[in-house]
Design a protein around this motif. Structure first.
Motif, mmCIF file in Angstrom:
data_model
loop_
_atom_site.group_PDB
_atom_site.id
_atom_site.type_symbol
_atom_site.label_atom_id
_atom_site.label_comp_id
_atom_site.label_asym_id
_atom_site.label_seq_id
_atom_site.Cartn_x
_atom_site.Cartn_y
_atom_site.Cartn_z
ATOM 1 N N MET A 1 -25.569 42.700 18.784
ATOM 2 C CA MET A 1 -25.165 41.698 19.761
ATOM 3 C C MET A 1 -25.849 40.371 19.437
ATOM 4 S SD MET A 1 -25.509 41.933 23.863
ATOM 5 C CE MET A 1 -25.880 40.463 24.757
ATOM 6 N N ASP A 2 -25.111 39.289 19.561
ATOM 7 C CA ASP A 2 -25.666 37.972 19.306
ATOM 8 C C ASP A 2 -26.674 37.593 20.381
ATOM 9 O OD1 ASP A 2 -24.245 37.230 16.945
ATOM 10 O OD2 ASP A 2 -22.449 37.063 18.178
ATOM 11 N N SER A 3 -27.689 36.826 19.982
ATOM 12 C CA SER A 3 -28.748 36.447 20.902
ATOM 13 C C SER A 3 -29.288 35.066 20.540
ATOM 14 C CB SER A 3 -29.891 37.469 20.835
ATOM 15 O OG SER A 3 -31.029 37.003 21.526
ATOM 16 N N ILE A 4 -29.544 34.269 21.568
ATOM 17 C CA ILE A 4 -30.140 32.952 21.329
ATOM 18 C C ILE A 4 -31.554 33.071 20.787
ATOM 19 C CG2 ILE A 4 -28.727 31.705 22.994
ATOM 20 C CD1 ILE A 4 -31.228 31.821 24.898
ATOM 21 N N TYR A 5 -32.208 34.213 21.031
ATOM 22 C CA TYR A 5 -33.584 34.426 20.582
ATOM 23 C C TYR A 5 -33.657 34.905 19.136
ATOM 24 C CZ TYR A 5 -34.205 34.674 25.692
ATOM 25 O OH TYR A 5 -34.172 34.433 27.053
ATOM 26 N N ASN A 6 -32.555 35.412 18.602
ATOM 27 C CA ASN A 6 -32.513 35.962 17.258
ATOM 28 C C ASN A 6 -32.236 34.843 16.257
ATOM 29 O OD1 ASN A 6 -30.544 36.960 14.997
ATOM 30 N ND2 ASN A 6 -31.811 38.727 15.550
ATOM 31 N N LYS A 7 -33.068 34.717 15.241
ATOM 32 C CA LYS A 7 -32.967 33.616 14.273
ATOM 33 C C LYS A 7 -31.606 33.587 13.585
ATOM 34 C CE LYS A 7 -34.997 30.579 11.239
ATOM 35 N NZ LYS A 7 -33.982 29.541 11.176
ATOM 36 N N ALA A 8 -31.118 34.728 13.125
ATOM 37 C CA ALA A 8 -29.837 34.750 12.407
ATOM 38 C C ALA A 8 -28.687 34.365 13.334
ATOM 39 C CB ALA A 8 -29.594 36.126 11.792
ATOM 40 N N SER A 9 -28.661 34.900 14.536
ATOM 41 C CA SER A 9 -27.610 34.556 15.504
ATOM 42 C C SER A 9 -27.697 33.085 15.876
ATOM 43 C CB SER A 9 -27.749 35.390 16.775
ATOM 44 O OG SER A 9 -27.526 36.748 16.543
ATOM 45 N N ASN A 10 -28.914 32.623 16.085
ATOM 46 C CA ASN A 10 -29.154 31.236 16.463
ATOM 47 C C ASN A 10 -28.676 30.297 15.345
ATOM 48 O OD1 ASN A 10 -30.958 28.733 16.870
ATOM 49 N ND2 ASN A 10 -31.355 29.903 18.739
ATOM 50 N N ASP A 11 -29.004 30.650 14.103
ATOM 51 C CA ASP A 11 -28.565 29.838 12.962
ATOM 52 C C ASP A 11 -27.040 29.796 12.859
ATOM 53 O OD1 ASP A 11 -31.187 29.250 12.270
ATOM 54 O OD2 ASP A 11 -31.261 30.681 10.592
ATOM 55 N N ALA A 12 -26.383 30.911 13.164
ATOM 56 C CA ALA A 12 -24.915 30.958 13.118
ATOM 57 C C ALA A 12 -24.316 30.035 14.191
ATOM 58 C CB ALA A 12 -24.425 32.391 13.300
ATOM 59 N N LEU A 13 -24.934 30.006 15.368
ATOM 60 C CA LEU A 13 -24.473 29.123 16.440
ATOM 61 C C LEU A 13 -24.647 27.655 16.023
ATOM 62 C CD1 LEU A 13 -23.341 29.671 19.310
ATOM 63 C CD2 LEU A 13 -25.649 29.313 20.161
ATOM 64 N N ILE A 14 -25.783 27.352 15.431
ATOM 65 C CA ILE A 14 -26.056 25.986 14.965
ATOM 66 C C ILE A 14 -25.080 25.586 13.858
ATOM 67 C CG2 ILE A 14 -27.755 24.558 13.734
ATOM 68 C CD1 ILE A 14 -29.906 26.063 15.474
ATOM 69 N N ALA A 15 -24.744 26.504 12.970
ATOM 70 C CA ALA A 15 -23.774 26.210 11.906
ATOM 71 C C ALA A 15 -22.419 25.836 12.509
ATOM 72 C CB ALA A 15 -23.631 27.408 10.971
ATOM 73 N N ARG A 16 -22.044 26.511 13.586
ATOM 74 C CA ARG A 16 -20.786 26.169 14.268
ATOM 75 C C ARG A 16 -20.878 24.778 14.903
ATOM 76 N NH1 ARG A 16 -19.817 30.919 18.235
ATOM 77 N NH2 ARG A 16 -17.926 29.745 18.755
ATOM 78 N N ILE A 17 -22.008 24.460 15.509
ATOM 79 C CA ILE A 17 -22.198 23.131 16.100
ATOM 80 C C ILE A 17 -22.081 22.066 15.009
ATOM 81 C CG2 ILE A 17 -23.864 21.595 17.242
ATOM 82 C CD1 ILE A 17 -24.954 24.194 18.662
ATOM 83 N N ASN A 18 -22.679 22.335 13.854
ATOM 84 C CA ASN A 18 -22.649 21.381 12.743
ATOM 85 C C ASN A 18 -21.247 21.151 12.186
ATOM 86 O OD1 ASN A 18 -25.232 20.249 12.390
ATOM 87 N ND2 ASN A 18 -25.974 22.225 11.638
ATOM 88 N N LYS A 19 -20.329 22.055 12.438
ATOM 89 C CA LYS A 19 -18.941 21.890 11.977
ATOM 90 C C LYS A 19 -18.157 20.905 12.837
ATOM 91 C CE LYS A 19 -18.327 26.431 9.871
ATOM 92 N NZ LYS A 19 -17.598 27.713 9.963
ATOM 93 N N LEU A 20 -18.681 20.565 13.994
ATOM 94 C CA LEU A 20 -17.958 19.672 14.902
ATOM 95 C C LEU A 20 -17.904 18.251 14.368
ATOM 96 C CD1 LEU A 20 -19.433 20.965 18.268
ATOM 97 C CD2 LEU A 20 -17.062 21.220 17.503
ATOM 98 N N SER A 21 -16.754 17.629 14.556
ATOM 99 C CA SER A 21 -16.563 16.233 14.164
ATOM 100 C C SER A 21 -15.650 15.577 15.198
ATOM 101 C CB SER A 21 -15.921 16.161 12.769
ATOM 102 O OG SER A 21 -14.553 16.525 12.847
ATOM 103 N N PRO A 22 -15.493 14.261 15.122
ATOM 104 C CA PRO A 22 -14.582 13.589 16.067
ATOM 105 C C PRO A 22 -13.145 14.112 15.983
ATOM 106 C CG PRO A 22 -15.947 11.976 14.942
ATOM 107 C CD PRO A 22 -16.184 13.305 14.259
ATOM 108 N N GLU A 23 -12.785 14.744 14.879
ATOM 109 C CA GLU A 23 -11.431 15.271 14.715
ATOM 110 C C GLU A 23 -11.200 16.541 15.532
ATOM 111 O OE1 GLU A 23 -13.217 14.109 11.809
ATOM 112 O OE2 GLU A 23 -12.145 12.268 12.317
#
Length: 149
Positions: A1-23
């Motif tokens: 299960m994904d978790s905000i406390y888990n480094k790998a899950s957290n990194d995956a969430l951040i990678a998704r945030i980094n994909k965001l653009s004005p488009e």
């Protein structure tokens, strides 16, 4: 299960945030991508006791009644009502608000459960560390899906 406390899950969430653009356009709702990032950042600020919410008694009761269903049930509802403090109408610099949300999300993995500064949510009521995990993961994931990432 994904978790905000888990480094790998957290990194995956951040990678998704980094994909965001004005488009990135919203699949539902009224927010732009920059407004959504501010909205999500403010939601994480509640856990750090940096954001207060004015919630009336009836809404507090509703939050307590719905908490388990929303946190541990299916997906969050599209176009669900939100606290007025989380309704963002002005526009923001995308990269700045992206960095601010990433800093907050990163804090959960780096500090773990000690990052949570309150065990009481103004709307949802008494919270466990697992409740915070479920809420913050599900809420952020919900809005990232809203913008297609």
């Amino acid at each position: 299960m994904d978790s905000i406390y888990n480094k790998a899950s957290n990194d995956a969430l951040i990678a998704r945030i980094n994909k965001l653009s004005p488009e990135n356009k919203s699949h539902w709702g009224k927010m732009s991508v920059d407004q959504m990032l501010v909205h999500c950042k403010l939601a994480t600020d509640v856990a750090f006791e940096k954001q207060d919410l004015k919630i009336n008694f009836l809404m507090k009761l509703l939050g307590k009644l719905l908490k388990k269903k929303v946190f541990y049930g299916g997906d969050m509802g599209k176009n669900s009502p939100t606290a007025k403090e989380f309704i963002i109408t002005e526009h923001h610099d995308l990269e700045k608000v992206k960095a601010a949300l990433i800093a907050n999300i990163s804090r959960f993995a780096s500090e773990g459960k000690t990052s949570i500064q309150t065990m009481n949510h103004p709307f949802w009521g008494k919270m466990s560390y697992e409740d915070w995990d479920a809420l913050l993961w599900k809420h952020t994931d919900h809005h990232l899906k809203q913008f297609g990432v």
